[in-house]
Design an enzyme around this catalytic site. Structure first.
Site, PDB file in Angstrom:
ATOM      1  CD  GLU A  53      -2.241   2.005   1.019  1.00  0.00           C
ATOM      2  OE1 GLU A  53      -2.184   2.678   0.138  1.00  0.00           O
ATOM      3  OE2 GLU A  53      -2.381   2.493   2.282  1.00  0.00           O
ATOM      4  CB  CYS A 113      -1.275   6.985   0.973  1.00  0.00           C
ATOM      5  SG  CYS A 113      -2.683   6.229   1.614  1.00  0.00           S
TER       6      CYS A 113
HETATM    7  P1  NAD Z   1      10.444   6.862   4.298  1.00  0.00           P
HETATM    8  O1  NAD Z   1      10.182   6.352   2.669  1.00  0.00           O
HETATM    9  O2  NAD Z   1      11.781   6.726   5.069  1.00  0.00           O
HETATM   10  O3  NAD Z   1       9.551   5.772   5.472  1.00  0.00           O
HETATM   11  C1  NAD Z   1       8.204   5.527   5.199  1.00  0.00           C
HETATM   12  C2  NAD Z   1       7.855   4.353   6.111  1.00  0.00           C
HETATM   13  O4  NAD Z   1       8.615   3.215   5.845  1.00  0.00           O
HETATM   14  C3  NAD Z   1       8.237   4.783   7.442  1.00  0.00           C
HETATM   15  O5  NAD Z   1       7.361   4.121   8.497  1.00  0.00           O
HETATM   16  C4  NAD Z   1       9.508   4.078   7.679  1.00  0.00           C
HETATM   17  O6  NAD Z   1       9.929   3.717   9.008  1.00  0.00           O
HETATM   18  C5  NAD Z   1       9.420   2.834   6.934  1.00  0.00           C
HETATM   19  N1  NAD Z   1      10.661   2.426   6.413  1.00  0.00           N
HETATM   20  C6  NAD Z   1      11.614   3.216   5.797  1.00  0.00           C
HETATM   21  N2  NAD Z   1      12.780   2.281   5.071  1.00  0.00           N
HETATM   22  C7  NAD Z   1      12.288   0.906   5.468  1.00  0.00           C
HETATM   23  C8  NAD Z   1      12.673  -0.353   5.340  1.00  0.00           C
HETATM   24  N3  NAD Z   1      13.862  -0.495   4.733  1.00  0.00           N
HETATM   25  N4  NAD Z   1      11.997  -1.393   5.969  1.00  0.00           N
HETATM   26  C9  NAD Z   1      10.708  -1.162   6.364  1.00  0.00           C
HETATM   27  N5  NAD Z   1      10.198   0.114   6.848  1.00  0.00           N
HETATM   28  C10 NAD Z   1      11.089   1.371   6.411  1.00  0.00           C
HETATM   29  O7  NAD Z   1      10.002   8.029   4.542  1.00  0.00           O
HETATM   30  P2  NAD Z   1       9.420   8.982   5.514  1.00  0.00           P
HETATM   31  O8  NAD Z   1      10.122  10.270   5.547  1.00  0.00           O
HETATM   32  O9  NAD Z   1       9.057   8.459   7.018  1.00  0.00           O
HETATM   33  O10 NAD Z   1       7.983   9.332   4.904  1.00  0.00           O
HETATM   34  C11 NAD Z   1       8.008  10.138   3.658  1.00  0.00           C
HETATM   35  C12 NAD Z   1       7.543   9.639   2.633  1.00  0.00           C
HETATM   36  O11 NAD Z   1       6.718   8.181   2.674  1.00  0.00           O
HETATM   37  C13 NAD Z   1       6.291  10.374   2.089  1.00  0.00           C
HETATM   38  O12 NAD Z   1       6.515  11.243   1.161  1.00  0.00           O
HETATM   39  C14 NAD Z   1       5.310   9.367   1.519  1.00  0.00           C
HETATM   40  O13 NAD Z   1       5.373   9.284   0.202  1.00  0.00           O
HETATM   41  C15 NAD Z   1       5.591   8.375   2.192  1.00  0.00           C
HETATM   42  N6  NAD Z   1       4.461   7.576   3.152  1.00  0.00           N
HETATM   43  C16 NAD Z   1       3.725   7.041   2.750  1.00  0.00           C
HETATM   44  C17 NAD Z   1       2.553   6.372   3.617  1.00  0.00           C
HETATM   45  C18 NAD Z   1       1.298   5.958   3.097  1.00  0.00           C
HETATM   46  O14 NAD Z   1       0.510   5.759   3.739  1.00  0.00           O
HETATM   47  N7  NAD Z   1       1.367   5.130   1.784  1.00  0.00           N
HETATM   48  C19 NAD Z   1       2.586   6.645   4.799  1.00  0.00           C
HETATM   49  C20 NAD Z   1       3.920   7.508   5.264  1.00  0.00           C
HETATM   50  C21 NAD Z   1       4.867   7.813   4.303  1.00  0.00           C
END
Ligand code: NAD
Length: 476
Positions: free
Chosen positions: A247, A281
């Protein structure tokens, strides 16, 4: 604030390393507590517990399992104020929204639990003495990873579907919003979910996901988060030939047609834009407005942005809290600077609010050029870029031009135009004449790079089941 911990094999633990990270209140930047992180040995214990938990849980008669899950939902409902407060403290959203999220996820759990009673198979007529049937069974122990924007909603989507289907789960919720996840777990354990069925871990996200996905006992990977991380986890899972539910993000277009009421469209779109400070999202994030109604739309949208009351989510009357972390602040600043440098008009906001906490002003950009980053990168924050169009087909082409396809919105009074938008939008979640939120009765999920697999509805449960074809030749 609540106590933080890892929950492994039915017990709360501080992990075997003693390593912790601070958890911040994004409205004040104060430390709320310290979260223990799991080591690989802790993760291995969680997986072993999930294997034992799966054997126990799947053997419990469905009516008993459903009763336990309903009990967990009732406990959660009775704690909506407490859990909502924890969520506001660690994530920042207004308390009313947080409490509403808790109530919604309790209902989602009830719905999934009841739906599990209907995980019917089928018997297929045959020409001979074989009984040909199709059966559904729980896939097995699940590894799940959830983000910080819906601290109850995201973990519950995974826990509810997994446990309803009869699976066990090891879930790594966000290290930035761990308290809400701990509160959810307490509801399940107090309701009688046996040890090992539900395990909650925190740690270095990359290390935890790599370690868990590689374990042969883990049969399904479920992730909510960004597209780059989703691709990484899907690649790990693919190398082990494991199914995934992804998702991921999007960049939701809103098309406001010439025949729409621009005032109503602007109010509805602005409300959806600034909910959870745009960190959703499915948040509307590219506004394509027909030139005949453009000025009226912009005027009303700006008025709606001016009505947003930004502040600490625990204060009365606040309708938008801070961003959840400093990364989002930096991202907002960069997107606005880029858009303005390319010629966009900054009509409102555009900067950090001068106070403690990660507050960013509701921001409206108009006449944004197509090459501005905000037109192609999901802002995931309170920025609304608005552009005008003359020809609807051009607007639909722009809407579909990105490699993402999560949500899309259209406003029109014509049923023929509405049907055209429904058929042509390349997105998994469509709303016409409003900005519909997620519902547990129906599937949510994206197309293109926004992911695969669904959450909610019967399709949500299906992701956690395997299908067996059984051909049984009757013998004397
Ligand atoms: P990010 O991409 O670093 O992290 C997003 C989420 O994934 C966080 O909860 C993080 O802990 C987790 N994550 C990161 N690397 C991971 C890995 N290797 N394995 C497992 N989990 C991992 O970015 P962020 O700064 O936390 O959020 C920014 C971007 O993430 C936003 O611009 C948005 O696009 C996206 N996001 C999307 C949703 C959604 O509901 N689809 C939710 C939160 C963030």
């Amino acid at each position: 604030m609540t106590d933080f911990g890892l929950f492994i094999d039915g017990e709360w633990t501080a992990g075997s390393s003693g390593q912790t990270v601070p958890v911040l209140n994004p409205a004040t930047e104060e430390i709320l507590g310290h979260l223990p992180l799991a080591t690989p040995a802790d993760l291995d214990r969680a997986v072993a517990a999930a294997v034992r938990g799966f054997a126990v849980w799947r053997a419990i008669p469905i009516a008993e399992r459903v009763a336990i899950l309903h009990q967990a939902a009732d406990i959660l409902t009775s704690r909506a104020d407490r859990v909502g407060r924890v969520m506001t403290l660690e994530q920042g959203k207004p308390f009313k929204e947080a409490r509403g999220e808790v109530a919604r996820v309790a209902n989602a759990l009830r719905w999934d639990a009841d739906d599990a009673r209907r995980a019917y198979g089928r018997i297929i007529p045959t020409a001979d003495d074989t009984v040909l049937s199709v059966r559904h069974e729980p896939v097995g122990p699940v590894a799940a990873f959830t983000p910080w924007n819906f601290p109850a909603g995201s973990p519950m989507r995974k826990i509810a579907a997994a446990l309803s289907a009869g699976c066990s789960i090891v879930i790594k919720a966000s290290e930035e919003t761990p308290g809400t996840a701990c509160e959810l777990v307490r509801c399940f354990t107090e309701a009688g979910v046996p040890a090992g069925v539900l395990n909650l871990v925190f740690g270095d996200p990359a290390e935890v996901s790599r370690h868990l996905i590689a374990q042969p006992e883990i049969r399904l990977v479920a992730f909510t988060g960004s597209i780059p991380v989703g691709k990484l986890l899907a690649a790990h899972a693919g190398s082990e030939m494991k199914p995934c539910l992804m998702e991921l993000g999007g960049h939701a277009p809103v098309i406001v047609c010439a025949d729409a009421d621009p005032v109503v469209a602007a109010r509805k779109a602005a409300f959806a834009k600034f909910v959870n400070a745009g960190q959703v999202c499915t948040s509307p994030s590219r506004f394509l407005v027909h030139e005949d109604v453009y000025d009226e739309f912009v005027t009303e949208f700006v008025a709606a942005a001016d009505r947003v009351r930004v502040g600490d989510g625990l204060d009365d009357g606040v309708t938008m809290g801070p961003l959840a972390n400093p990364r989002r602040l930096k991202a907002m600043e960069e997107l606005v600077t880029d858009a303005v440098s390319r010629g966009a008009n900054l009509v409102r906001g555009g900067e950090r609010i001068d106070r403690a906490g990660f507050f960013f002003a509701p921001t409206v950009l108009t006449d944004v050029p197509a090459d501005a980053r905000v037109m192609t990168e999901e802002p995931f924050g309170p920025i609304a870029p608005i552009v005008s169009f003359r020809d609807l087909d051009d607007a639909i082409d722009i809407a579909n031009s990105l490699p993402y396809g999560l949500a899309a919105y259209g406003f029109t009074r014509s049923s023929a135009t509405a049907e055209k938008l429904i058929r042509r939008f390349e997105a998994g979640i469509l709303s016409i004449n409003h900005c519909g939120g997620s519902v547990h009765e129906a599937p949510s999920g994206g197309v293109k790079q926004s992911g695969y697999g669904k959450e909610g509805g019967p399709e949500g449960l299906e992701g956690y089941l395997v299908t067996k074809r059984v051909s049984h030749l009757l013998v004397d």
